[in-house]
Design a protein around this motif. Structure first.
Motif, PDB file in Angstrom:
ATOM      1  N   LYS A   8     -76.747  78.634  74.387  1.00 55.99           N
ATOM      2  CA  LYS A   8     -75.303  78.443  74.267  1.00 55.99           C
ATOM      3  C   LYS A   8     -74.590  79.771  74.038  1.00 55.99           C
ATOM      4  O   LYS A   8     -73.585  80.090  74.686  1.00 55.99           O
ATOM      5  CB  LYS A   8     -75.014  77.522  73.068  1.00 55.99           C
ATOM      6  N   ILE A   9     -75.152  80.531  73.109  1.00 54.58           N
ATOM      7  CA  ILE A   9     -74.511  81.811  72.788  1.00 54.58           C
ATOM      8  C   ILE A   9     -74.563  82.750  73.980  1.00 54.58           C
ATOM      9  O   ILE A   9     -73.586  83.424  74.313  1.00 54.58           O
ATOM     10  CB  ILE A   9     -75.201  82.448  71.578  1.00 54.58           C
ATOM     11  N   THR A  12     -71.967  81.666  76.417  1.00 60.46           N
ATOM     12  CA  THR A  12     -70.637  81.999  75.897  1.00 60.46           C
ATOM     13  C   THR A  12     -70.330  83.474  76.072  1.00 60.46           C
ATOM     14  O   THR A  12     -69.266  83.855  76.576  1.00 60.46           O
ATOM     15  CB  THR A  12     -70.563  81.648  74.399  1.00 60.46           C
ATOM     16  N   ILE A  13     -71.295  84.307  75.671  1.00 60.69           N
ATOM     17  CA  ILE A  13     -71.040  85.758  75.729  1.00 60.69           C
ATOM     18  C   ILE A  13     -70.880  86.210  77.161  1.00 60.69           C
ATOM     19  O   ILE A  13     -69.951  86.963  77.495  1.00 60.69           O
ATOM     20  CB  ILE A  13     -72.187  86.514  75.017  1.00 60.69           C
ATOM     21  N   ALA A  16     -67.597  85.076  78.477  1.00 57.66           N
ATOM     22  CA  ALA A  16     -66.497  85.832  77.862  1.00 57.66           C
ATOM     23  C   ALA A  16     -66.403  87.222  78.454  1.00 57.66           C
ATOM     24  O   ALA A  16     -65.310  87.713  78.760  1.00 57.66           O
ATOM     25  CB  ALA A  16     -66.702  85.904  76.355  1.00 57.66           C
ATOM     26  N   VAL A  19     -65.045  86.902  82.014  1.00 59.59           N
ATOM     27  CA  VAL A  19     -63.610  86.580  82.010  1.00 59.59           C
ATOM     28  C   VAL A  19     -62.796  87.779  81.534  1.00 59.59           C
ATOM     29  O   VAL A  19     -61.763  88.123  82.112  1.00 59.59           O
ATOM     30  CB  VAL A  19     -63.340  85.340  81.123  1.00 59.59           C
ATOM     31  N   GLY A  20     -63.303  88.409  80.467  1.00 61.88           N
ATOM     32  CA  GLY A  20     -62.601  89.586  79.950  1.00 61.88           C
ATOM     33  C   GLY A  20     -62.517  90.688  80.992  1.00 61.88           C
ATOM     34  O   GLY A  20     -61.458  91.283  81.222  1.00 61.88           O
ATOM     35  N   PHE A  24     -59.164  91.983  82.741  1.00 64.87           N
ATOM     36  CA  PHE A  24     -58.797  93.393  82.631  1.00 64.87           C
ATOM     37  C   PHE A  24     -58.484  93.978  83.999  1.00 64.87           C
ATOM     38  O   PHE A  24     -57.475  94.647  84.206  1.00 64.87           O
ATOM     39  CB  PHE A  24     -59.962  94.140  81.974  1.00 64.87           C
ATOM     40  N   ILE A  26     -57.658  92.323  86.663  1.00 66.23           N
ATOM     41  CA  ILE A  26     -56.449  91.706  87.218  1.00 66.23           C
ATOM     42  C   ILE A  26     -55.213  92.367  86.626  1.00 66.23           C
ATOM     43  O   ILE A  26     -54.264  92.716  87.330  1.00 66.23           O
ATOM     44  CB  ILE A  26     -56.448  90.182  86.942  1.00 66.23           C
ATOM     45  N   MET A  27     -55.240  92.565  85.314  1.00 72.29           N
ATOM     46  CA  MET A  27     -54.073  93.157  84.669  1.00 72.29           C
ATOM     47  C   MET A  27     -53.874  94.594  85.122  1.00 72.29           C
ATOM     48  O   MET A  27     -52.749  95.074  85.220  1.00 72.29           O
ATOM     49  CB  MET A  27     -54.237  93.119  83.149  1.00 72.29           C
ATOM     50  N   LYS A  28     -54.962  95.298  85.382  1.00 74.91           N
ATOM     51  CA  LYS A  28     -54.819  96.671  85.867  1.00 74.91           C
ATOM     52  C   LYS A  28     -54.565  96.692  87.358  1.00 74.91           C
ATOM     53  O   LYS A  28     -54.389  97.747  87.946  1.00 74.91           O
ATOM     54  CB  LYS A  28     -56.084  97.487  85.569  1.00 74.91           C
ATOM     55  N   ASP A  29     -54.571  95.513  87.975  1.00 75.94           N
ATOM     56  CA  ASP A  29     -54.273  95.377  89.391  1.00 75.94           C
ATOM     57  C   ASP A  29     -55.287  96.117  90.248  1.00 75.94           C
ATOM     58  O   ASP A  29     -54.958  96.725  91.249  1.00 75.94           O
ATOM     59  CB  ASP A  29     -52.870  95.898  89.685  1.00 75.94           C
ATOM     60  N   LEU A 101     -32.725  98.358  89.353  1.00 72.00           N
ATOM     61  CA  LEU A 101     -31.650  99.017  88.618  1.00 72.00           C
ATOM     62  C   LEU A 101     -32.153  99.729  87.378  1.00 72.00           C
ATOM     63  O   LEU A 101     -31.539 100.669  86.911  1.00 72.00           O
ATOM     64  CB  LEU A 101     -30.615  97.975  88.196  1.00 72.00           C
ATOM     65  N   LEU A 102     -33.259  99.262  86.822  1.00 69.56           N
ATOM     66  CA  LEU A 102     -33.701  99.803  85.543  1.00 69.56           C
ATOM     67  C   LEU A 102     -34.548 101.045  85.699  1.00 69.56           C
ATOM     68  O   LEU A 102     -35.045 101.568  84.730  1.00 69.56           O
ATOM     69  CB  LEU A 102     -34.491  98.742  84.784  1.00 69.56           C
ATOM     70  N   SER A 104     -37.362 101.313  87.549  1.00 68.33           N
ATOM     71  CA  SER A 104     -38.769 101.106  87.858  1.00 68.33           C
ATOM     72  C   SER A 104     -39.082 101.786  89.188  1.00 68.33           C
ATOM     73  O   SER A 104     -38.275 101.799  90.087  1.00 68.33           O
ATOM     74  CB  SER A 104     -39.076  99.616  87.979  1.00 68.33           C
TER      75      SER A 104
END
Lengths: 308, 245
Positions: A8-9, A12-13, A16, A19-20, A24, A26-29, A101-102, A104
């Motif tokens: 199980k552990i 899970t690890i 995780a 997914v992590g 990461f 995805i967020m950093k594209d 406008l800001l 970017s």
């Protein structure tokens, strides 16, 4: 199936971590399971650029900025991570430009037409200041102008407002009312006197026609008169010419008299004649006086008296 | 005086635990079962909590942003960055202060008042090694995983809430989220979750280990364990933010 704790552990690890990691990436594209194509661009400055900034071709996102590195020469080396399968053609330019406008920013790639640039190669970079760059450069000037204008406008508006509040409104309304009434009256007047006006115009027409008739009837006479006038003016011209010569001669004579030339001149200018005449008259005077007082003195020799 | 006594006893317990941390064989079996109970079994509740936190955050942010000058992507930036930096760790910390802290305190308190801990000691077991160490290590190891679950489900919840209410599209949300995504934020969240894992489990172990006074004492210890865990989670979150950000 009953899972053991270790399993199980483990699951899970692993999940995780996966997914992590995926989150990461995805967020950093960055592409999740493979490395993208890497290119480098050097810029003088990269205002507003950050890791993760989009890289666009024709507005479609094809990758992102992976790394920004400040070089000793103060320029910035930007690492682009692109997800396109084929490489970029030579001569492609990576332009930093504003997207909203800001402030970017995004990097837009304008494709060239040369041989493909190998992965890890250098692109040409340029910085597009855009509308807001211009604005920022001239911002101070514009803002002073704008604030001054706003101030003036404020003053004007408040004056107008106070004028309106202080009863000018009534005046304006009265003025408008008067104007309207006047217009209406003028309209009425015109409607009422339409016939008069028409008859006046008729009269005027008639008068003009009469005048025309008159001139056409008396044309011969008028022409003669004009011819006479012409002749007369011609004679006047010759007369004035002869007068001119006469006056010139007169001027000559007068000049001679002035200068004491000739008899008249001497008469006018020489006082001797006058003096002689004057002494003569004095002598005559005494003689006549003497004659009156002592007639015998003169008549002594006249023996006729003695005779008597 | 009570405060210093408590701090001293807590420190002594931690010292005992660290001293005996190398005796892995003693607590290996306990460690794995604790990791499952603390980590794997908590993933569900933490994911639900994270999901709704993200969803609420998105809806409230889009409700508050009425200015046309602020792009929609800001909503994504705010939701994802708040989740990553603060909320994923703190929300899961608070949830687990109740779920894990209460369980640990009750277990140890019950063993204490029923004199099982004394029995272990008399059999030659080091009770700290046997009971406290696996629980604290399980907390430290599993909290980062819980943090990941909370953060991911929070961002997913934010995206779905934006999509459902129509306030922000997936593209806009992710654009803003990516614009303000800094790897250090993730590292900060992970560091926080390590600290929270340690704070919650160690305080709960301490409260349970030193419980006294029968069933009532166990209840008291459990209450104190959850309350103190919550307080210290928030306090350490504040301290970490002040130090590291």
């Amino acid at each position: 199936m009953r899972l053991g704790n270790e399993l199980k552990i483990g699951i899970t690890i692993v999940v995780a971590v996966l997914v992590g990691f995926a989150g990461f990436r995805i967020m950093k594209d960055s592409p999740i399971f493979r490395l993208g194509t890497v290119y480098y661009v050097s810029y003088e400055k990269v205002d507003g650029l950050s890791v993760g900034t989009a890289v666009l071709v024709s507005g479609i996102k094809i990758g992102s900025v992976q790394q920004l590195q400040l070089l000793p020469s103060d320029s910035v080396r930007v690492m682009l991570n692109l997800t396109i399968p084929e490489g970029l053609p030579g001569g492609s330019v990576a332009v930093i430009r504003s997207v909203d406008l800001l402030g970017s920013k995004a990097i837009e790639i304008r494709r060239g037409f040369g041989d493909p640039i190998p992965y890890g190669g250098e692109l040409e970079g340029s910085f597009d200041e855009g509308m807001f760059g211009d604005l920022a450069e001239r911002g101070d000037e514009i803002s002073t102008n704008v604030s001054a204008s706003t101030q003036t406008l404020n003053n004007i508006l408040s004056e107008v407002e106070s004028m309106l509040r202080e009863g000018l409104r009534a005046d304006i309304e009265a003025g408008t009312g008067n104007l309207e009434r006047a217009t209406r009256e003028a309209g009425d007047l015109i409607t009422e006197s339409r016939e008069d006006i028409a008859s006046s115009l008729d009269h005027l027409n008639q008068m003009l026609a009469n005048l025309e008739d008159l001139t056409s009837e008396e044309r011969g006479e008028i022409q003669r008169t004009i011819a006479n006038l012409e002749a007369t003016s011609e004679e006047l011209k010759t007369m004035s010419e002869s007068l001119t010569t006469v006056s010139a001669q007169l001027a000559e004579i007068l000049e001679k008299i002035n200068n004491g030339e000739g008899t008249l001149g001497k008469l006018v200018n020489d006082p001797q004649l006058y003096n002689n005449l004057d002494s003569l008259s004095v002598n005559l005077n005494t003689m006549v006086k003497d004659l009156n007082e002592n007639p015998r003195h003169f008549l002594r020799h006249l023996r006729l008296v003695d005779i008597f | 005086m009570q405060l210093f006594l408590e701090i001293g006893r807590y420190s002594r317990l931690l010292y005992e635990a660290i001293r005996s941390a190398s005796e892995f064989k003693t607590y290996r079996k306990n460690l794995f079962s604790e990791m499952v109970k603390t980590g794997t079994d908590s993933l569900g509740i933490v994911s639900v909590a994270g999901f709704f936190t993200g969803a609420v955050l998105t809806i409230q942010t889009s409700y508050q942003f009425t200015s046309a000058l602020v792009p929609k992507s800001t909503i994504g930036a705010i939701t994802s960055q708040s989740m990553i930096i603060e909320l994923a760790a703190v929300i899961s910390g608070l949830v687990l202060a109740g779920r894990v802290g209460a369980r640990i305190a009750t277990e140890l308190g019950n063993m204490r008042v029923s004199e099982q801990i004394d029995a272990l000691e008399s059999m030659g077991f080091n009770s700290v090694t046997f009971l406290v160490i696996p629980r604290v290590i399980a907390g430290i190891l599993m909290f980062p995983i819980i943090y990941v679950a909370a953060a991911v489900s929070g961002i997913v919840g934010g995206v779905l809430a934006g999509l459902m209410t129509g306030s922000v599209t997936v593209h806009e949300f992710m654009e803003g989220a990516r614009l303000y995504f800094f790897p250090w934020d993730v590292a900060f969240g992970v560091i926080k979750s390590f600290v929270f894992g340690f704070v919650i489990t160690s305080i709960s172990c301490y409260q349970g280990y030193f419980a006294s006074g029968g069933a009532e004492g166990v209840g008291y210890a459990t209450t104190r364990a959850t309350v103190l865990s919550c307080i210290y989670v928030l306090l350490s979150s504040f301290l970490l933010a002040a130090i590291l950000l």
